[in-house]
Every structure is written in C-alpha cells, then in structure tokens.
Design a protein around this motif. Sequence first.
Motif, PDB file in Angstrom:
ATOM      1  N   ARG A 174      44.947  36.768  39.092  1.00  0.00           N
ATOM      2  CA  ARG A 174      45.533  37.019  37.784  1.00  0.00           C
ATOM      3  C   ARG A 174      46.196  35.764  37.195  1.00  0.00           C
ATOM      4  O   ARG A 174      46.388  35.666  35.985  1.00  0.00           O
TER       5      ARG A 174
ATOM      6  N   LYS B  48      44.953  34.002  34.086  1.00  0.00           N
ATOM      7  CA  LYS B  48      45.409  34.478  32.760  1.00  0.00           C
ATOM      8  C   LYS B  48      44.368  35.201  31.907  1.00  0.00           C
ATOM      9  O   LYS B  48      44.716  36.062  31.129  1.00  0.00           O
TER      10      LYS B  48
ATOM     11  N   THR C  12      40.297  38.555  43.156  1.00  0.00           N
ATOM     12  CA  THR C  12      41.187  39.588  43.671  1.00  0.00           C
ATOM     13  C   THR C  12      40.859  40.921  42.988  1.00  0.00           C
ATOM     14  O   THR C  12      40.166  40.961  41.965  1.00  0.00           O
TER      15      THR C  12
ATOM     16  N   GLN D 296      34.900  41.126  44.613  1.00  0.00           N
ATOM     17  CA  GLN D 296      36.240  41.380  45.161  1.00  0.00           C
ATOM     18  C   GLN D 296      36.323  41.106  46.655  1.00  0.00           C
ATOM     19  O   GLN D 296      35.512  41.583  47.444  1.00  0.00           O
TER      20      GLN D 296
ATOM     21  N   THR E 287      39.665  46.353  50.418  1.00  0.00           N
ATOM     22  CA  THR E 287      38.711  47.283  49.816  1.00  0.00           C
ATOM     23  C   THR E 287      37.554  46.526  49.149  1.00  0.00           C
ATOM     24  O   THR E 287      36.841  47.075  48.324  1.00  0.00           O
TER      25      THR E 287
ATOM     26  N   SER F 173      48.374  35.695  44.419  1.00  0.00           N
ATOM     27  CA  SER F 173      49.711  35.807  45.026  1.00  0.00           C
ATOM     28  C   SER F 173      49.658  35.855  46.549  1.00  0.00           C
ATOM     29  O   SER F 173      50.552  35.363  47.221  1.00  0.00           O
TER      30      SER F 173
ATOM     31  N   GLN G 156      46.647  43.079  51.036  1.00  0.00           N
ATOM     32  CA  GLN G 156      45.285  43.636  50.920  1.00  0.00           C
ATOM     33  C   GLN G 156      44.270  42.541  50.608  1.00  0.00           C
ATOM     34  O   GLN G 156      43.106  42.665  50.945  1.00  0.00           O
TER      35      GLN G 156
ATOM     36  N   ASN H  32      49.143  27.669  43.302  1.00  0.00           N
ATOM     37  CA  ASN H  32      49.977  28.698  42.683  1.00  0.00           C
ATOM     38  C   ASN H  32      51.195  28.023  42.066  1.00  0.00           C
ATOM     39  O   ASN H  32      51.731  27.076  42.639  1.00  0.00           O
TER      40      ASN H  32
ATOM     41  N   VAL I 289      47.431  26.364  37.650  1.00  0.00           N
ATOM     42  CA  VAL I 289      46.031  26.349  38.086  1.00  0.00           C
ATOM     43  C   VAL I 289      45.093  25.896  36.961  1.00  0.00           C
ATOM     44  O   VAL I 289      44.059  25.275  37.212  1.00  0.00           O
TER      45      VAL I 289
HETATM   46  P1  FAD Z   1      49.126  38.891  41.240  1.00  0.00           P
HETATM   47  O1  FAD Z   1      49.694  39.539  42.437  1.00  0.00           O
HETATM   48  O2  FAD Z   1      49.631  39.309  39.907  1.00  0.00           O
HETATM   49  O3  FAD Z   1      49.362  37.330  41.439  1.00  0.00           O
HETATM   50  C1  FAD Z   1      49.088  36.353  40.481  1.00  0.00           C
HETATM   51  C2  FAD Z   1      49.597  35.027  41.035  1.00  0.00           C
HETATM   52  O4  FAD Z   1      49.262  34.006  40.120  1.00  0.00           O
HETATM   53  C3  FAD Z   1      51.118  34.970  41.219  1.00  0.00           C
HETATM   54  O5  FAD Z   1      51.413  34.563  42.544  1.00  0.00           O
HETATM   55  C4  FAD Z   1      51.580  33.927  40.227  1.00  0.00           C
HETATM   56  O6  FAD Z   1      52.647  33.132  40.707  1.00  0.00           O
HETATM   57  C5  FAD Z   1      50.336  33.094  40.055  1.00  0.00           C
HETATM   58  N1  FAD Z   1      50.232  32.432  38.766  1.00  0.00           N
HETATM   59  C6  FAD Z   1      50.489  32.941  37.524  1.00  0.00           C
HETATM   60  N2  FAD Z   1      50.234  32.027  36.582  1.00  0.00           N
HETATM   61  C7  FAD Z   1      49.783  30.922  37.230  1.00  0.00           C
HETATM   62  C8  FAD Z   1      49.360  29.640  36.805  1.00  0.00           C
HETATM   63  N3  FAD Z   1      49.306  29.307  35.496  1.00  0.00           N
HETATM   64  N4  FAD Z   1      48.998  28.725  37.750  1.00  0.00           N
HETATM   65  C9  FAD Z   1      49.046  29.036  39.072  1.00  0.00           C
HETATM   66  N5  FAD Z   1      49.461  30.240  39.532  1.00  0.00           N
HETATM   67  C10 FAD Z   1      49.805  31.168  38.617  1.00  0.00           C
HETATM   68  N6  FAD Z   1      43.653  43.229  46.245  1.00  0.00           N
HETATM   69  C11 FAD Z   1      42.635  42.407  46.559  1.00  0.00           C
HETATM   70  O7  FAD Z   1      42.611  41.245  46.149  1.00  0.00           O
HETATM   71  N7  FAD Z   1      41.602  42.868  47.337  1.00  0.00           N
HETATM   72  C12 FAD Z   1      41.564  44.117  47.828  1.00  0.00           C
HETATM   73  O8  FAD Z   1      40.597  44.480  48.508  1.00  0.00           O
HETATM   74  C13 FAD Z   1      42.635  45.001  47.519  1.00  0.00           C
HETATM   75  N8  FAD Z   1      42.654  46.260  47.998  1.00  0.00           N
HETATM   76  C14 FAD Z   1      43.740  47.062  47.725  1.00  0.00           C
HETATM   77  C15 FAD Z   1      43.798  48.334  48.303  1.00  0.00           C
HETATM   78  C16 FAD Z   1      44.910  49.130  48.049  1.00  0.00           C
HETATM   79  C17 FAD Z   1      44.967  50.491  48.684  1.00  0.00           C
HETATM   80  C18 FAD Z   1      45.948  48.661  47.221  1.00  0.00           C
HETATM   81  C19 FAD Z   1      47.154  49.523  46.960  1.00  0.00           C
HETATM   82  C20 FAD Z   1      45.894  47.418  46.654  1.00  0.00           C
HETATM   83  C21 FAD Z   1      44.779  46.596  46.880  1.00  0.00           C
HETATM   84  N9  FAD Z   1      44.697  45.326  46.327  1.00  0.00           N
HETATM   85  C22 FAD Z   1      43.675  44.502  46.686  1.00  0.00           C
HETATM   86  C23 FAD Z   1      45.649  44.848  45.298  1.00  0.00           C
HETATM   87  C24 FAD Z   1      46.733  43.939  45.850  1.00  0.00           C
HETATM   88  O9  FAD Z   1      47.812  44.717  46.320  1.00  0.00           O
HETATM   89  C25 FAD Z   1      47.257  42.998  44.749  1.00  0.00           C
HETATM   90  O10 FAD Z   1      47.694  43.760  43.654  1.00  0.00           O
HETATM   91  C26 FAD Z   1      46.235  41.990  44.246  1.00  0.00           C
HETATM   92  O11 FAD Z   1      45.599  41.330  45.330  1.00  0.00           O
HETATM   93  C27 FAD Z   1      46.931  40.961  43.378  1.00  0.00           C
HETATM   94  O12 FAD Z   1      45.983  40.131  42.784  1.00  0.00           O
HETATM   95  P2  FAD Z   1      46.429  38.696  42.216  1.00  0.00           P
HETATM   96  O13 FAD Z   1      46.906  37.856  43.324  1.00  0.00           O
HETATM   97  O14 FAD Z   1      45.262  38.220  41.408  1.00  0.00           O
HETATM   98  O15 FAD Z   1      47.562  39.035  41.167  1.00  0.00           O
END
Ligand code: FAD
Length: 328
Positions: A213, A216, A239, A253, A257, A272, A276, A291, A310
């Motif tokens: 995420r 952006k 993710t 993904q 999961t 992040s 998971q 990050n 990033v």
């Molecule tokens: P976020 O957690 O929102 O993290 C975004 C990161 O980007 C943050 O650390 C932030 O500091 C950073 N960031 C923001 N802006 C910038 C920038 N400009 N430059 C650099 N860094 C920046 N997730 C999976 O990925 N795979 C799975 O298989 C999976 N299965 C799941 C199963 C269950 C039952 C559940 C409940 C959840 C599952 N999830 C899974 C979801 C997981 O819990 C997280 O919500 C997800 O991985 C978060 O994705 P993310 O890191 O992209 O987003």
Amino acid sequence: MANILAVAETRGGELRKVALEAVTAARALADATGAQVHALVFGPAGIGGKVEAVAQHGADQVLVCEHAAYDKADAESMSATIAARAKDGGYRAVVMSASAQGKDLAPRVAAKLDAPLAGDVTSVEAAGDTIRVKHPTYTGKVITTLVLTGAPVVVSVRPSAVTPSVNARPLATQAVAPASDPAASRVKVTEVFAGTSTKLDLGEAPVIISGGRGLKAAENFKLVEDLADAFGNAAVGATRAVTDDGWRPHSDQIGQTGRLVSPDLYVACGISGAIQHLAGMRTSRTIVAINKDAEAPIFKIADYGIVGDVLEILPVLTQAVRAARQSH
Ligand code: FAD
C-alpha cells in the motif's frame, strides 16, 4: 540402501523447474547413503523425449509414464501410480514439490502407502536411519525440525527452497504404465486456463519485487515492474491490501492466503510486514525492504533496509541495477 523416488513435475508437456528441485533434494538424500535416485515423470505422449535435464540433475533412472490425461494432471491416476511404484521399488522416500500439483498428490500418496508425510518443507537431509526435514509452522514464525522414521516417507519441498544443481548421470529411461486407468478416475480436469501473463511465475522466479500500500496507487506499480524488468529474471508480487483494492490481480498475492515463495532475493516495497504477508516470503534467501517508517515490522526480518520514500527510491534502484547489468 533403499533408493529414493523423486516425482519430476511437468506442465503443458514440459518439465518444470520444481521438477529439478525435487530431483536435487532426492539426490542429496541418496548421496548420504550411496543409494540411487529414480525419477518418475508424468506427461502426454512425447514427454519421454524431454527428460534429459532430469538425468542431468542426478536421476540414475528416469521412469516415464505417458498418457494423454497427464497433460491435465490426473491426480487420482498419478497418485496411484506413484504409490504402486513406491511399494514395488521398496524406496526409502518419495520426494516431490509442494507446488499446487504436489500439494494435491503428496497426501494421496501418503494415504495409499500409510506413510508419514512432511509437506512444504524447506530442507531435507538424511540423518542415520531417519530423514530430517525443516518445516515452517505458525505462519513461518517457528521452523520445526521433523524426524521421519520408517520407509517409505513422503516429503514435499517448498518451491525454490532447494536450488537445482547439476549432478549428471547418463540418461536411462524406462516406460512405466499407469497403475490406474485415468479413464476410471472419478474427478476429471476438463479444462485448464493458463494465465495471460508472459512474466515469470512467482514460484519459479529467483527474484521477486513486491509492492504494498506504500506505493499509494495502482499506477505506481509501474515502478515495481520497471525494477523487475531491470533484473531480467524477476516476477512482481503484492500484498493482500493491494490485491483486495484491485491494484494487482489476486494471483500476485504473497502470504498466508496467497502464494508461498522462497526466491534468492525478495524486495519489499512499501510493505509493512504484517505476519500474514511474512508467512509467504520469510524463507526468502535475502530480503530487502524499502519503507518510510523505520519502525515498520518488515525491517525485523530484512537483511538490508532502506528507510525512505519508495516512489523516490525505486527509480534510483532501477537505474543502478540496469547500470550494473550493462557493465557485466
Ligand atoms: P500496510 O500495512 O498499510 O503497509 C503499508 C506500508 O507502506 C507501511 O509500513 C508504511 O509505512 C509504508 N509506506 C507508506 N507510504 C510509503 C512511502 N511513500 N514509501 C515507503 N513506504 C511507505 N496480507 C498479505 O500480504 N498476504 C496474505 O496472504 C494475507 N492474508 C491475510 C489473511 C487474513 C486472515 C488476514 C486477517 C489478513 C491477511 N493479510 C494478508 C493482510 C495483512 O494483515 C495486512 O493487512 C497486509 O499485508 C498489509 O499490506 P501492506 O503492507 O501493503 O499495507
């Protein structure tokens, strides 16, 4: 000493990289006791002409089982054939990939043989009379060491956890008949839809550039794709947060999961490091995280970390990788 039976996977009438990983793992087990590796290859007519690489990676004998139904991986007939061969050959272990196909086959084979099964292991070695494997549990937070006794045992190896290595043997093939007629199988695969992507499969890519995420917006994944292109041997992952938002297809993904991957290099961009997500990639050999938050959990498992934006860092990295590749 009893030999090792490897199942060398094919898809679309071609050997897969995971086939060579299974043969390499089997070779290591066999070498510990001076045993042989026999590799079983299923496929449509003509697959027997494409098994040279199986011998190159250490199979003393290549058992070829051809049938039109194996083009679509008839699990019922294939598992019956593997189990029959394992019984007849008195093997110490049956080794296959924990690919989608292997996950379907391994439990069936273990049940037919009434044998212990260790699925999705990241290493396998002979330890005296036993076979010792490592298996990630609790979404990869704990690495369990399992000791398997008796023979045969069934082991499936996580894709990319073993690096295929050449250990050439003269090619010796033997035709094997299906132990059960695929026409009698109760479940029939009628159609297989191949993905439209021409990119490397996530399970086979030595390098994965993955986005979260922090990117952006969906269009910023272009920066991730550019870095993957610069490497030349990289696939793009994501993710769940971004696949759920529709920025990337669900097939990209990685995680609990999603896909389980173990590339040589995993670059996590704006991710992040939720537990998971880590479950799907923490066994990668080298992890690089980008990050903007120095406290992000991904840095706890990263070998190298870059704290910053990033969107600014990716173009610089891409340029550096291109320059490095051009100078070699
Ligand atoms: P976020 O957690 O929102 O993290 C975004 C990161 O980007 C943050 O650390 C932030 O500091 C950073 N960031 C923001 N802006 C910038 C920038 N400009 N430059 C650099 N860094 C920046 N997730 C999976 O990925 N795979 C799975 O298989 C999976 N299965 C799941 C199963 C269950 C039952 C559940 C409940 C959840 C599952 N999830 C899974 C979801 C997981 O819990 C997280 O919500 C997800 O991985 C978060 O994705 P993310 O890191 O992209 O987003």
